[in-house]
Scaffold this motif. Structure first.
Motif, PDB file in Angstrom:
ATOM      1  N   PHE A  48      46.388  38.423  44.711  1.00 43.25           N
ATOM      2  CA  PHE A  48      47.536  38.881  43.923  1.00 43.25           C
ATOM      3  C   PHE A  48      47.159  39.944  42.900  1.00 43.25           C
ATOM      4  O   PHE A  48      48.000  40.332  42.090  1.00 43.25           O
ATOM      5  CB  PHE A  48      48.199  37.699  43.214  1.00 43.25           C
ATOM      6  CG  PHE A  48      48.816  36.692  44.145  1.00 43.25           C
ATOM      7  CD1 PHE A  48      50.008  36.971  44.798  1.00 43.25           C
ATOM      8  CD2 PHE A  48      48.196  35.480  44.392  1.00 43.25           C
ATOM      9  CE1 PHE A  48      50.578  36.050  45.656  1.00 43.25           C
ATOM     10  CE2 PHE A  48      48.756  34.550  45.252  1.00 43.25           C
ATOM     11  CZ  PHE A  48      49.949  34.843  45.896  1.00 43.25           C
ATOM     12  N   GLN A  49      45.920  40.412  42.924  1.00 39.36           N
ATOM     13  CA  GLN A  49      45.510  41.439  41.973  1.00 39.36           C
ATOM     14  C   GLN A  49      46.124  42.782  42.341  1.00 39.36           C
ATOM     15  O   GLN A  49      46.159  43.163  43.518  1.00 39.36           O
ATOM     16  CB  GLN A  49      43.984  41.551  41.931  1.00 39.36           C
ATOM     17  CG  GLN A  49      43.288  40.337  41.347  1.00 39.36           C
ATOM     18  CD  GLN A  49      41.782  40.504  41.301  1.00 39.36           C
ATOM     19  OE1 GLN A  49      41.234  41.554  41.641  1.00 39.36           O
ATOM     20  NE2 GLN A  49      41.085  39.466  40.846  1.00 39.36           N
ATOM     21  N   ARG A  50      46.617  43.495  41.320  1.00 37.16           N
ATOM     22  CA  ARG A  50      47.191  44.822  41.548  1.00 37.16           C
ATOM     23  C   ARG A  50      46.121  45.809  41.983  1.00 37.16           C
ATOM     24  O   ARG A  50      46.358  46.660  42.839  1.00 37.16           O
ATOM     25  CB  ARG A  50      47.876  45.305  40.272  1.00 37.16           C
ATOM     26  CG  ARG A  50      48.482  46.701  40.359  1.00 37.16           C
ATOM     27  CD  ARG A  50      49.629  46.755  41.361  1.00 37.16           C
ATOM     28  NE  ARG A  50      50.758  45.941  40.926  1.00 37.16           N
ATOM     29  CZ  ARG A  50      51.880  45.822  41.631  1.00 37.16           C
ATOM     30  NH1 ARG A  50      51.997  46.419  42.807  1.00 37.16           N
ATOM     31  NH2 ARG A  50      52.879  45.073  41.182  1.00 37.16           N
ATOM     32  N   ARG A  51      44.933  45.690  41.396  1.00 39.54           N
ATOM     33  CA  ARG A  51      43.794  46.541  41.764  1.00 39.54           C
ATOM     34  C   ARG A  51      42.595  45.649  42.026  1.00 39.54           C
ATOM     35  O   ARG A  51      42.332  44.694  41.277  1.00 39.54           O
ATOM     36  CB  ARG A  51      43.456  47.536  40.634  1.00 39.54           C
ATOM     37  CG  ARG A  51      44.597  48.478  40.281  1.00 39.54           C
ATOM     38  CD  ARG A  51      44.219  49.365  39.113  1.00 39.54           C
ATOM     39  NE  ARG A  51      43.823  48.573  37.961  1.00 39.54           N
ATOM     40  CZ  ARG A  51      44.685  48.028  37.096  1.00 39.54           C
ATOM     41  NH1 ARG A  51      45.990  48.185  37.281  1.00 39.54           N
ATOM     42  NH2 ARG A  51      44.261  47.337  36.070  1.00 39.54           N
ATOM     43  N   ARG A  52      41.871  45.962  43.054  1.00 43.56           N
ATOM     44  CA  ARG A  52      40.698  45.155  43.397  1.00 43.56           C
ATOM     45  C   ARG A  52      39.661  45.231  42.279  1.00 43.56           C
ATOM     46  O   ARG A  52      39.321  46.304  41.796  1.00 43.56           O
ATOM     47  CB  ARG A  52      40.098  45.648  44.715  1.00 43.56           C
ATOM     48  CG  ARG A  52      38.887  44.838  45.181  1.00 43.56           C
ATOM     49  CD  ARG A  52      38.423  45.313  46.533  1.00 43.56           C
ATOM     50  NE  ARG A  52      39.434  45.105  47.551  1.00 43.56           N
ATOM     51  CZ  ARG A  52      39.605  43.972  48.220  1.00 43.56           C
ATOM     52  NH1 ARG A  52      38.816  42.942  47.954  1.00 43.56           N
ATOM     53  NH2 ARG A  52      40.549  43.860  49.132  1.00 43.56           N
ATOM     54  N   GLY A  53      39.168  44.079  41.873  1.00 36.25           N
ATOM     55  CA  GLY A  53      38.147  44.039  40.837  1.00 36.25           C
ATOM     56  C   GLY A  53      38.667  44.304  39.443  1.00 36.25           C
ATOM     57  O   GLY A  53      37.898  44.702  38.559  1.00 36.25           O
ATOM     58  N   GLN A  54      39.966  44.113  39.217  1.00 38.74           N
ATOM     59  CA  GLN A  54      40.506  44.376  37.887  1.00 38.74           C
ATOM     60  C   GLN A  54      39.926  43.380  36.888  1.00 38.74           C
ATOM     61  O   GLN A  54      39.605  42.241  37.229  1.00 38.74           O
ATOM     62  CB  GLN A  54      42.027  44.303  37.898  1.00 38.74           C
ATOM     63  CG  GLN A  54      42.618  42.932  38.142  1.00 38.74           C
ATOM     64  CD  GLN A  54      44.134  43.003  38.270  1.00 38.74           C
ATOM     65  OE1 GLN A  54      44.681  43.936  38.837  1.00 38.74           O
ATOM     66  NE2 GLN A  54      44.813  41.996  37.753  1.00 38.74           N
ATOM     67  N   PRO A  55      39.755  43.785  35.621  1.00 39.39           N
ATOM     68  CA  PRO A  55      39.070  42.939  34.643  1.00 39.39           C
ATOM     69  C   PRO A  55      39.880  41.694  34.278  1.00 39.39           C
ATOM     70  O   PRO A  55      41.106  41.663  34.392  1.00 39.39           O
ATOM     71  CB  PRO A  55      38.898  43.872  33.436  1.00 39.39           C
ATOM     72  CG  PRO A  55      39.994  44.889  33.585  1.00 39.39           C
ATOM     73  CD  PRO A  55      40.160  45.091  35.065  1.00 39.39           C
ATOM     74  N   ILE A  56      39.158  40.675  33.822  1.00 38.97           N
ATOM     75  CA  ILE A  56      39.774  39.434  33.355  1.00 38.97           C
ATOM     76  C   ILE A  56      40.310  39.645  31.943  1.00 38.97           C
ATOM     77  O   ILE A  56      39.729  40.362  31.135  1.00 38.97           O
ATOM     78  CB  ILE A  56      38.732  38.296  33.385  1.00 38.97           C
ATOM     79  CG1 ILE A  56      38.270  38.039  34.819  1.00 38.97           C
ATOM     80  CG2 ILE A  56      39.297  37.022  32.780  1.00 38.97           C
ATOM     81  CD1 ILE A  56      37.157  37.010  34.926  1.00 38.97           C
ATOM     82  N   SER A  57      41.431  39.015  31.638  1.00 34.73           N
ATOM     83  CA  SER A  57      42.025  39.113  30.309  1.00 34.73           C
ATOM     84  C   SER A  57      41.484  37.991  29.424  1.00 34.73           C
ATOM     85  O   SER A  57      41.464  36.828  29.828  1.00 34.73           O
ATOM     86  CB  SER A  57      43.552  39.007  30.389  1.00 34.73           C
ATOM     87  OG  SER A  57      44.083  40.016  31.226  1.00 34.73           O
ATOM     88  N   PHE A  58      41.045  38.359  28.225  1.00 34.30           N
ATOM     89  CA  PHE A  58      40.489  37.384  27.279  1.00 34.30           C
ATOM     90  C   PHE A  58      41.390  37.300  26.046  1.00 34.30           C
ATOM     91  O   PHE A  58      41.923  38.304  25.579  1.00 34.30           O
ATOM     92  CB  PHE A  58      39.074  37.778  26.851  1.00 34.30           C
ATOM     93  CG  PHE A  58      38.061  37.740  27.975  1.00 34.30           C
ATOM     94  CD1 PHE A  58      37.489  36.544  28.358  1.00 34.30           C
ATOM     95  CD2 PHE A  58      37.713  38.897  28.642  1.00 34.30           C
ATOM     96  CE1 PHE A  58      36.569  36.502  29.395  1.00 34.30           C
ATOM     97  CE2 PHE A  58      36.796  38.865  29.669  1.00 34.30           C
ATOM     98  CZ  PHE A  58      36.221  37.672  30.050  1.00 34.30           C
ATOM     99  N   THR A  59      41.521  36.091  25.524  1.00 33.04           N
ATOM    100  CA  THR A  59      42.266  35.847  24.292  1.00 33.04           C
ATOM    101  C   THR A  59      41.401  35.018  23.357  1.00 33.04           C
ATOM    102  O   THR A  59      40.859  33.985  23.761  1.00 33.04           O
ATOM    103  CB  THR A  59      43.580  35.101  24.571  1.00 33.04           C
ATOM    104  OG1 THR A  59      44.383  35.869  25.479  1.00 33.04           O
ATOM    105  CG2 THR A  59      44.361  34.869  23.287  1.00 33.04           C
TER     106      THR A  59
END
Length: 387
Positions: A269-280
């Motif tokens: 389901f990623q829009r771009r392959r290898g997209q970064p993880i979101s951190f909070t």
């Protein structure tokens, strides 16, 4: 004019599998101009629970949905569609329940109806992240004769405790009387025990303590040790850890510890392959520790935060993120002698070489008692609308 008031009896936070109870009151307010001919009529009222899913178009690529059917129904003002006008997709809903048909209210008269529904155990928890959102609402729809449908939405929060639905409740004592007419009553008793059972299971899971000791080192040698007594917590608890720098060969000038969640989208389901993880970041502790033998930190896990979970689209995990700043020189060069007199003053050097490195320690965060979480909930237990 009719006032519709919906009140959640126990608060706006529930565990998946619990019974949500809501009392809906319909009132025809008494005014100075009210007469016997000022009665109000409602054709019907219905209630339904649904979970609405929102996704960021920049981060999540979702398959086409059949939401067009809801758009067609939304044009027909005689059909009750709980998520009418809402953005996103309705991924979960309970069967609608009719509260009444043909209700007549005289001036000053009010009638109340109780709505009860078991929250599905296979749904996602309530979550507002950077990429996706899961929002639960109870929607009450009502309609006057020859008038459009009015919707009253009651948002609430759902916590999910995995494994709770698989727990087998103990059988009652053999001496208890057997009465087939008490089956429904026994079912309600089982539902009322669900929160107590969850609290007990959470207490067992988070009370286990064992020493976890980690060596902190970089390419030049040992900096110190880190100690933590458990890695499983409930929301609302404090994460406590200690450092020991006395046995280190490399001086530590500063450290910081951040309590973080990492929100990752499943690969398909990623829009771009290898997209970064979101951190909070939920809490952070920073300290200068040169010539400090021991130190500690305490980071609270907010009651309003979401415990870790995984769905087919998103995964949320918790971790402790450490950052260390160490000296590139020996400890003896971190201070300089400022005077040759009898009163010696030691001061820090103006410049020194430093090294930095980081480390991540995964932890597990579980739900807590929903009554406790209700105290800090942003949702109200009471919602109203005038139609």
């Amino acid at each position: 004019m009719i006032e519709v008031l919906a009140k959640l009896g126990r608060g706006p936070v529930f565990l998946a599998g619990e019974v949500l109870e809501c009392v809906i009151t319909f009132t025809n307010p008494l005014s100075a101009s009210s007469t016997s001919a000022s009665s109000e009529m409602l054709a019907w009222a219905s209630a339904q629970i649904h979970c609405q899913f929102h996704a960021s178009e920049n981060r999540v690529a979702l398959p086409p949905s059949d939401g067009s059917k809801h758009d067609v129904q939304a044009e027909n003002e005689t059909v009750f569609v709980p998520n009418r006008g809402e953005r996103g997709q309705c991924i979960l809903s309970t069967p609608p329940k009719i509260l009444f048909c043909d209700l007549r209210l005289d001036p000053g008269e009010s009638k109340s109806y109780s709505y009860c529904e078991t929250l599905p155990v296979d749904g996602p928890p309530s979550f507002r992240g950077q990429s996706v959102k899961y929002v639960y609402k109870l929607t009450i729809g009502c309609q006057r004769v020859n008038s459009p449908i009015k919707l009253l939405r009651v948002p609430f929060r759902v916590l999910v405790l995995h494994g709770l639905k698989d727990y087998q409740f103990p059988q009652d004592e053999a001496v208890a009387p057997s009465n087939p007419f008490l089956e429904e009553e026994e079912g309600l008793k089982k539902d009322s025990r669900l929160a107590d059972l969850a609290t007990e299971l959470l207490m067992v899971a988070t009370s286990r303590r064992s020493l976890h000791l980690y060596n902190i080192s970089n390419t030049r040698g040992k900096v110190g040790t880190f100690c933590i007594f458990k890695t499983v917590y409930k929301i609302g608890e404090d994460v406590i850890g200690t450092f020991n720098f006395s046995e280190g060969d490399i001086p530590c000038l500063q450290f910081s510890v951040s309590l973080q969640t990492e929100e990752s989208i499943q690969e398909e389901f990623q829009r771009r392959r290898g997209q970064p993880i979101s951190f909070t970041v939920h809490a952070r502790h920073q300290e200068s520790c040169l010539h400090t033998a021991q130190s500690s930190f305490s980071l609270p896990i907010p009651l309003s935060s979401t415990p870790g979970f995984t769905t087919n689209i998103v995964s949320l995990k918790w971790r402790l993120h450490f950052e260390f700043v160490t000296s590139g020189e020996s400890s003896g060069t971190c201070l300089v002698r400022g005077s040759q007199s009898e009163a010696v003053t030691w001061t820090g050097v103006e410049q020194m070489e430093v090294d930095t490195f980081s480390w991540d320690l995964p932890i597990k965060v579980l739900p807590t008692n929903p009554i406790l979480a209700s105290y800090v909930s942003q949702f109200s237990s009471t919602n109203s609308i005038t139609i």
